[in-house]
Structures are given as C-alpha cells and as structure tokens.
Design an enzyme around this catalytic site. Structure first.
Site, PDB file in Angstrom:
ATOM      1  N   ASN A 183       0.839  -1.209   0.000  1.00  0.00           N
ATOM      2  CA  ASN A 183       0.000   0.000   0.000  1.00  0.00           C
ATOM      3  C   ASN A 183       0.873   1.258   0.000  1.00  0.00           C
ATOM      4  O   ASN A 183       1.946   1.296   0.613  1.00  0.00           O
ATOM      5  CB  ASN A 183      -1.007  -0.011   1.153  1.00  0.00           C
ATOM      6  CG  ASN A 183      -0.394  -0.114   2.524  1.00  0.00           C
ATOM      7  OD1 ASN A 183       0.668  -0.688   2.695  1.00  0.00           O
ATOM      8  ND2 ASN A 183      -1.061   0.429   3.521  1.00  0.00           N
TER       9      ASN A 183
ATOM     10  N   GLU B 164       0.325   5.278   0.608  1.00  0.00           N
ATOM     11  CA  GLU B 164      -0.643   6.288   1.043  1.00  0.00           C
ATOM     12  C   GLU B 164      -0.268   7.682   0.550  1.00  0.00           C
ATOM     13  O   GLU B 164       0.818   7.896  -0.010  1.00  0.00           O
ATOM     14  CB  GLU B 164      -0.762   6.231   2.570  1.00  0.00           C
ATOM     15  CG  GLU B 164      -1.309   4.877   3.014  1.00  0.00           C
ATOM     16  CD  GLU B 164      -1.594   4.777   4.502  1.00  0.00           C
ATOM     17  OE1 GLU B 164      -1.163   5.656   5.275  1.00  0.00           O
ATOM     18  OE2 GLU B 164      -2.265   3.796   4.890  1.00  0.00           O
ATOM     19  N   ASN B 165      -1.181   8.616   0.753  1.00  0.00           N
ATOM     20  CA  ASN B 165      -0.985   9.995   0.301  1.00  0.00           C
ATOM     21  C   ASN B 165      -1.592  10.923   1.340  1.00  0.00           C
ATOM     22  O   ASN B 165      -2.582  10.556   1.985  1.00  0.00           O
ATOM     23  CB  ASN B 165      -1.695  10.170  -1.055  1.00  0.00           C
ATOM     24  CG  ASN B 165      -1.315  11.467  -1.730  1.00  0.00           C
ATOM     25  OD1 ASN B 165      -1.814  12.532  -1.383  1.00  0.00           O
ATOM     26  ND2 ASN B 165      -0.419  11.401  -2.676  1.00  0.00           N
ATOM     27  N   ALA B 166      -1.016  12.135   1.465  1.00  0.00           N
ATOM     28  CA  ALA B 166      -1.560  13.111   2.406  1.00  0.00           C
ATOM     29  C   ALA B 166      -3.009  13.439   2.053  1.00  0.00           C
ATOM     30  O   ALA B 166      -3.807  13.788   2.925  1.00  0.00           O
ATOM     31  CB  ALA B 166      -0.709  14.371   2.409  1.00  0.00           C
TER      32      ALA B 166
ATOM     33  N   CYS C  94      -4.131   0.651  -2.546  1.00  0.00           N
ATOM     34  CA  CYS C  94      -4.049  -0.634  -1.833  1.00  0.00           C
ATOM     35  C   CYS C  94      -2.943  -1.518  -2.407  1.00  0.00           C
ATOM     36  O   CYS C  94      -2.624  -1.453  -3.606  1.00  0.00           O
ATOM     37  CB  CYS C  94      -5.361  -1.390  -1.965  1.00  0.00           C
ATOM     38  SG  CYS C  94      -6.689  -0.731  -0.973  1.00  0.00           S
TER      39      CYS C  94
ATOM     40  N   GLU D 289      -2.990  -4.703  -3.043  1.00  0.00           N
ATOM     41  CA  GLU D 289      -3.463  -5.663  -4.063  1.00  0.00           C
ATOM     42  C   GLU D 289      -3.478  -5.008  -5.442  1.00  0.00           C
ATOM     43  O   GLU D 289      -3.038  -5.591  -6.435  1.00  0.00           O
ATOM     44  CB  GLU D 289      -4.881  -6.145  -3.734  1.00  0.00           C
ATOM     45  CG  GLU D 289      -5.012  -6.918  -2.443  1.00  0.00           C
ATOM     46  CD  GLU D 289      -5.247  -6.029  -1.215  1.00  0.00           C
ATOM     47  OE1 GLU D 289      -4.803  -4.858  -1.216  1.00  0.00           O
ATOM     48  OE2 GLU D 289      -5.859  -6.517  -0.253  1.00  0.00           O
TER      49      GLU D 289
ATOM     50  N   CYS E 130     -10.182  -5.318   0.535  1.00  0.00           N
ATOM     51  CA  CYS E 130     -11.340  -4.419   0.608  1.00  0.00           C
ATOM     52  C   CYS E 130     -12.263  -4.691  -0.587  1.00  0.00           C
ATOM     53  O   CYS E 130     -11.878  -5.360  -1.559  1.00  0.00           O
ATOM     54  CB  CYS E 130     -10.880  -2.962   0.629  1.00  0.00           C
ATOM     55  SG  CYS E 130     -10.321  -2.339  -0.964  1.00  0.00           S
TER      56      CYS E 130
ATOM     57  N   CYS F 160     -10.891  -3.765  -4.054  1.00  0.00           N
ATOM     58  CA  CYS F 160      -9.870  -4.706  -4.538  1.00  0.00           C
ATOM     59  C   CYS F 160     -10.515  -6.018  -4.992  1.00  0.00           C
ATOM     60  O   CYS F 160     -10.056  -6.642  -5.951  1.00  0.00           O
ATOM     61  CB  CYS F 160      -8.834  -4.979  -3.453  1.00  0.00           C
ATOM     62  SG  CYS F 160      -7.711  -3.586  -3.236  1.00  0.00           S
TER      63      CYS F 160
HETATM   64  N1  THU Z   1      -5.340  -1.503   2.460  1.00  0.00           N
HETATM   65  C1  THU Z   1      -4.803  -2.289   1.485  1.00  0.00           C
HETATM   66  O1  THU Z   1      -3.671  -2.059   1.035  1.00  0.00           O
HETATM   67  N2  THU Z   1      -5.537  -3.332   1.047  1.00  0.00           N
HETATM   68  C2  THU Z   1      -6.784  -3.657   1.488  1.00  0.00           C
HETATM   69  O2  THU Z   1      -7.405  -4.556   0.940  1.00  0.00           O
HETATM   70  C3  THU Z   1      -7.350  -2.947   2.639  1.00  0.00           C
HETATM   71  C4  THU Z   1      -6.641  -1.715   3.052  1.00  0.00           C
HETATM   72  C5  THU Z   1      -4.555  -0.346   2.931  1.00  0.00           C
HETATM   73  C6  THU Z   1      -5.123   0.988   2.527  1.00  0.00           C
HETATM   74  C7  THU Z   1      -4.561   1.902   3.578  1.00  0.00           C
HETATM   75  O3  THU Z   1      -3.249   2.311   3.165  1.00  0.00           O
HETATM   76  C8  THU Z   1      -4.404   1.010   4.807  1.00  0.00           C
HETATM   77  O4  THU Z   1      -4.523  -0.324   4.343  1.00  0.00           O
HETATM   78  C9  THU Z   1      -5.455   1.275   5.871  1.00  0.00           C
HETATM   79  O5  THU Z   1      -6.731   1.212   5.344  1.00  0.00           O
END
Ligand code: THU
Length: 162
Positions: free
Chosen positions: A62, A64-66, A73, A75, A112, A115
């Site tokens: 994963n 992330e971004n500000a 994600c 996946e 999620c 995904c």
């Molecule tokens: N996240 C994933 O990378 N995959 C998922 O299927 C669920 C959530 C990440 C997104 C975010 O960076 C962190 O988990 C918290 O939600």
C-alpha cells in the site's frame, strides 16, 4: 465454536504447519516486502504477492498519500505491476499480509471491496480463478479457491454491454 463457524464460512482454515510449501513461500515474500509499504497515516502496512504460472512472484504494497483518499491498496499495486510487465503469464495465487505498528493482528486481513472487484476482473481476463491465501504476521491462514467466495455478487461487465 468460533473456529467451527469460520470453517463453514471459509473454504479452508489452516495453521502454518498445514500450509503447502508454495503458499508458505508466497506469504514469506509478502512479509518481506512489507518494508516497501508507505503508510505514514494509517500505520497499517499491507503487502500482496502474486504467484505466476512460471513460478515468478510479483509484489505490491500500500502507498498512502496526504490526500487520504488517494492512497493505493497493496493488491491493486501488485496487479498493476503484473498488468504492465507480466500479463501474458496467468496468476495462480495471491497472498496478502498486514502489519499494524501498534496493534497485533490475530486474524488475516481480507481485501477491501474495491480490490475484490479488481481481482475479479483479472480472473475474468485470464479465465481462471486466483487462489487467495490470507494471513497476518502469524496466526490462522484463510484460503479461498477464487474471489467468488469473497465477492459472490460482483458487478458484471455484461451489465454495461461489454
Ligand atoms: N489496504 C490495502 O492495502 N488493502 C486492502 O485490501 C485494505 C486496506 C490499505 C489501505 C490503507 O493504506 C491502509 O490499508 C489502511 O486502510
């Protein structure tokens, strides 16, 4: 009792010792790749590995971004790398693991909803299911023989005339 219920819901509920060697290797690679996760906001690192038919392994974590909603994600990052560089080789299985900086995860993290739709599209593209192997850093392993168990009523491409 809880285990019994889980067993009826999930296709397989295994301990480390019962895992296939190739599943162990795929999970171990995912754990190793956790250090490429960028999760300064959630502190929740997720890693995904894909085993291809030629035994190569693709990784994604994963990012992330500000602008929180722009985070990507693990996946989908793994699948994007796959689609860019390896799409001619079918995907056999996908392993997902996760680590939280301040909380011990005692159950697997499952993909999620977004995904799940993306994974289903890749299954459609290759015409074969992708075996799913889910485990946190330790603890039980959940195995699904395809995304359908996790997404029984997907959005269907024929609904948009495709
Ligand atoms: N996240 C994933 O990378 N995959 C998922 O299927 C669920 C959530 C990440 C997104 C975010 O960076 C962190 O988990 C918290 O939600």
């Amino acid at each position: 009792m809880a285990e019994k219920i889980i067993k009826t819901v999930y296709e397989e509920f295994l301990t480390d010792d019962e895992l296939l060697h190739e599943d162990k290797v795929l999970l171990a690679k995912a754990r190793k790749a956790l250090n490429t996760s960028y999760a300064p906001y959630s502190h929740f690192q997720v890693s995904c590995t894909l085993l291809l038919e030629d035994n190569s392994i693709i990784e994604g974590t994963n990012q992330e971004n500000a602008v929180l909603s722009l985070g990507l994600c693990a996946e989908q990052n793994a699948l994007s790398t796959y689609a860019s560089y390896h799409r001619e080789i079918p995907i056999v299985s996908m392993a997902i693991t996760a680590h939280h900086n301040s909380k011990i995860l005692d159950a697997p993290v499952s993909p999620c909803g977004a995904c799940r739709e993306v994974i289903r599209e890749f299954e459609d593209r290759q015409g074969n299911p992708i075996r799913m192997i889910l485990q946190a850093m330790t603890g039980p392993v959940w195995i699904f023989n395809g995304i359908e168990s996790l997404l029984p009523f997907p959005f269907k491409r024929d609904q948009i005339g495709a």
